[in-house]
Design a protein around this motif. Structure first.
Motif, PDB file in Angstrom:
ATOM      1  N   GLU A 185       0.814  -1.219   0.000  1.00 36.61           N
ATOM      2  CA  GLU A 185       0.000   0.000   0.000  1.00 36.61           C
ATOM      3  C   GLU A 185       0.849   1.271   0.000  1.00 36.61           C
ATOM      4  N   ALA A 186       2.052   1.205   0.544  1.00 39.48           N
ATOM      5  CA  ALA A 186       2.830   2.413   0.802  1.00 39.48           C
ATOM      6  C   ALA A 186       3.448   3.000  -0.464  1.00 39.48           C
ATOM      7  N   SER A 187       3.530   4.313  -0.485  1.00 39.20           N
ATOM      8  CA  SER A 187       4.243   5.008  -1.560  1.00 39.20           C
ATOM      9  C   SER A 187       5.599   5.515  -1.077  1.00 39.20           C
ATOM     10  N   PHE A 188       5.774   5.563   0.251  1.00 40.58           N
ATOM     11  CA  PHE A 188       7.042   6.002   0.856  1.00 40.58           C
ATOM     12  C   PHE A 188       7.282   5.154   2.096  1.00 40.58           C
ATOM     13  N   ILE A 189       8.487   4.593   2.189  1.00 44.31           N
ATOM     14  CA  ILE A 189       8.842   3.729   3.313  1.00 44.31           C
ATOM     15  C   ILE A 189      10.222   4.117   3.809  1.00 44.31           C
ATOM     16  N   MET A 190      10.337   4.353   5.104  1.00 44.27           N
ATOM     17  CA  MET A 190      11.650   4.636   5.677  1.00 44.27           C
ATOM     18  C   MET A 190      11.820   3.828   6.953  1.00 44.27           C
ATOM     19  N   GLY A 191      13.063   3.597   7.341  1.00 46.26           N
ATOM     20  CA  GLY A 191      13.331   2.861   8.562  1.00 46.26           C
ATOM     21  C   GLY A 191      14.771   2.423   8.617  1.00 46.26           C
ATOM     22  N   GLU A 192      15.137   1.810   9.747  1.00 44.94           N
ATOM     23  CA  GLU A 192      16.519   1.382   9.895  1.00 44.94           C
ATOM     24  C   GLU A 192      16.788   0.123   9.094  1.00 44.94           C
ATOM     25  N   SER A 203       6.626  -4.247  -2.290  1.00 50.23           N
ATOM     26  CA  SER A 203       6.176  -2.898  -2.634  1.00 50.23           C
ATOM     27  C   SER A 203       6.169  -2.716  -4.154  1.00 50.23           C
ATOM     28  N   HIS A 204       5.386  -1.751  -4.597  1.00 47.67           N
ATOM     29  CA  HIS A 204       5.227  -1.526  -6.032  1.00 47.67           C
ATOM     30  C   HIS A 204       6.396  -0.725  -6.623  1.00 47.67           C
ATOM     31  N   ARG A 205       6.521  -0.834  -7.912  1.00 47.15           N
ATOM     32  CA  ARG A 205       7.479  -0.016  -8.656  1.00 47.15           C
ATOM     33  C   ARG A 205       7.219   1.461  -8.360  1.00 47.15           C
ATOM     34  N   GLY A 206       8.276   2.219  -8.160  1.00 51.83           N
ATOM     35  CA  GLY A 206       8.149   3.644  -7.890  1.00 51.83           C
ATOM     36  C   GLY A 206       8.039   3.992  -6.417  1.00 51.83           C
ATOM     37  N   THR A 207       7.860   3.019  -5.557  1.00 52.55           N
ATOM     38  CA  THR A 207       7.829   3.284  -4.119  1.00 52.55           C
ATOM     39  C   THR A 207       9.164   3.891  -3.695  1.00 52.55           C
ATOM     40  N   LYS A 208       9.114   4.989  -2.976  1.00 46.13           N
ATOM     41  CA  LYS A 208      10.343   5.649  -2.517  1.00 46.13           C
ATOM     42  C   LYS A 208      10.760   5.077  -1.172  1.00 46.13           C
ATOM     43  N   VAL A 209      12.057   4.802  -1.049  1.00 50.10           N
ATOM     44  CA  VAL A 209      12.577   4.126   0.138  1.00 50.10           C
ATOM     45  C   VAL A 209      13.727   4.945   0.720  1.00 50.10           C
ATOM     46  N   PRO A 232      13.176   3.967  -6.084  1.00 47.14           N
ATOM     47  CA  PRO A 232      14.232   4.925  -5.732  1.00 47.14           C
ATOM     48  C   PRO A 232      14.594   4.808  -4.253  1.00 47.14           C
ATOM     49  N   THR A 233      15.872   4.584  -3.981  1.00 50.72           N
ATOM     50  CA  THR A 233      16.303   4.270  -2.614  1.00 50.72           C
ATOM     51  C   THR A 233      17.435   5.187  -2.182  1.00 50.72           C
ATOM     52  N   GLY A 234      17.243   5.854  -1.051  1.00 47.91           N
ATOM     53  CA  GLY A 234      18.274   6.731  -0.505  1.00 47.91           C
ATOM     54  C   GLY A 234      18.710   6.271   0.871  1.00 47.91           C
ATOM     55  N   PHE A 235      19.840   6.791   1.328  1.00 46.78           N
ATOM     56  CA  PHE A 235      20.423   6.389   2.606  1.00 46.78           C
ATOM     57  C   PHE A 235      20.813   7.623   3.413  1.00 46.78           C
ATOM     58  N   VAL A 236      20.621   7.534   4.723  1.00 48.33           N
ATOM     59  CA  VAL A 236      21.179   8.505   5.662  1.00 48.33           C
ATOM     60  C   VAL A 236      21.988   7.708   6.676  1.00 48.33           C
ATOM     61  N   GLN A 260      16.042  16.566   6.001  1.00 49.32           N
ATOM     62  CA  GLN A 260      16.294  16.982   4.616  1.00 49.32           C
ATOM     63  C   GLN A 260      15.922  15.881   3.632  1.00 49.32           C
ATOM     64  N   ALA A 261      16.262  14.653   3.980  1.00 45.45           N
ATOM     65  CA  ALA A 261      15.963  13.525   3.084  1.00 45.45           C
ATOM     66  C   ALA A 261      14.456  13.320   2.950  1.00 45.45           C
ATOM     67  N   ILE A 262      13.727  13.417   4.056  1.00 48.36           N
ATOM     68  CA  ILE A 262      12.280  13.253   4.014  1.00 48.36           C
ATOM     69  C   ILE A 262      11.671  14.301   3.111  1.00 48.36           C
ATOM     70  N   GLU A 263      12.097  15.554   3.258  1.00 47.63           N
ATOM     71  CA  GLU A 263      11.519  16.649   2.480  1.00 47.63           C
ATOM     72  C   GLU A 263      11.811  16.520   0.990  1.00 47.63           C
ATOM     73  N   GLN A 264      12.897  15.857   0.641  1.00 44.46           N
ATOM     74  CA  GLN A 264      13.207  15.646  -0.766  1.00 44.46           C
ATOM     75  C   GLN A 264      12.397  14.499  -1.376  1.00 44.46           C
ATOM     76  N   LEU A 265      11.956  13.565  -0.531  1.00 41.55           N
ATOM     77  CA  LEU A 265      11.333  12.356  -1.051  1.00 41.55           C
ATOM     78  C   LEU A 265       9.810  12.323  -0.983  1.00 41.55           C
ATOM     79  N   ILE A 266       9.211  12.981   0.021  1.00 43.84           N
ATOM     80  CA  ILE A 266       7.748  12.873   0.132  1.00 43.84           C
ATOM     81  C   ILE A 266       7.051  14.018  -0.611  1.00 43.84           C
TER      82      ILE A 266
END
Length: 266
Positions: A185-192, A203-209, A232-236, A260-266
């Motif tokens: 269901e998610a379009s944006f997923i973050m976590g450790e 997750s579906h294609r295009g889900t931001k991680v 698309p997958t980013g790291f902090v 900063q990363a959240i604001e760029q991705l959501i």
């Protein structure tokens, strides 16, 4: 050695050490046991893709062989691939040896953090069980789950993600079907970094991680999943905590960078 096991003697000769308790399995078998067989993430990125791959290569009836250490969550995951209780054979590795009449050894579809495109078969097999993607945004929390991996400022991090309307969820407390639904269901997923985040295999294609992890060590399996499934997958990276932290996976989240990363991705 005809019912015995062997070892190497002091002069290099082979010595028979003990009788083996051999159990023969007729038919076609695929052994599933491997290092990390009790780790959820390894089932998602290593074991299940091999099952999907071998199923794509043959219509023959296959028995899947694992040790008695097979985790409880493995069977509902395998059921989604059409592998049920009667198709699974377990054995006690310290007490018996399995002799397979026919053994298929499907290739591993991952090397370090890189996946073969064939691993995409797993996602395709799970597509009938995926929910429609929504604008749901998730923070995957592992607070208190693993003492060898923790975020020292987790409470401050939780406050930050909640301020952006991101839900805090704990997938390890949910049954498999609900985890699949949640991540699809998610379009944006973050976590450790860790096994729970590898649920983006659903997750579906295009889900931001967005992955938060220690700057020591630096595993990038999540980036491999992102490349495989076009997510698309980013790291902090946060400074690892040296005290009582032998694995190097506990860290302090750099909140400004996370913001900063959240604001760029959501």
């Amino acid at each position: 050695a005809n019912g015995t096991s062997s070892g190497v003697g002091v002069n290099g000769e082979i010595k028979l050490t003990k009788e083996l308790n051999i159990r023969k399995i007729n038919g076609i078998c695929v052994p599933l046991s491997r290092i990390g067989e009790a780790v959820y993430g390894h089932w998602l990125v290593d074991v299940l893709p091999r099952i999907a791959f071998i199923q794509s290569q043959t219509n023959e009836k296959i028995k899947f062989v694992s040790t008695t250490h097979i985790p409880a969550y493995a069977k509902p995951l395998m059921a989604h691939l059409g592998v049920f209780e009667e198709d699974i054979i377990t054995y006690k590795p310290h007490n018996e040896t399995i002799l397979m009449e026919h053994c298929y050894m499907p290739s591993y579809l991952r090397t370090a953090s890189a996946f073969s495109p064939l691993a995409r078969m797993l996602h395709e097999r799970f597509e009938p069980y995926l929910a429609k993607q929504s604008n749901r945004k998730l923070f995957i929390s592992r607070a208190g789950y693993n003492e060898a991996q923790s975020i020292s400022n987790i409470n401050e991090l939780h406050k930050l993600v909640l301020s952006y309307g991101i839900e805090i969820v704990e997938p390890h407390k949910l049954p498999i079907n609900e985890q699949i639904k949640l991540f699809s269901e998610a379009s944006f997923i973050m976590g450790e970094y860790g096994s729970a985040m590898h649920n983006t295999m659903f997750s579906h294609r295009g889900t931001k991680v967005l992955v938060l992890q220690s700057d020591k060590p630096l595993p990038f399996v999540q980036a491999g999943i992102g490349a495989l499934l076009e997510q698309p997958t980013g790291f902090v990276f946060g400074p690892h905590l040296k005290e009582n932290n032998p694995t190097g996976r506990s860290f302090r989240a750099p909140l400004e960078l996370v913001k900063q990363a959240i604001e760029q991705l959501i």
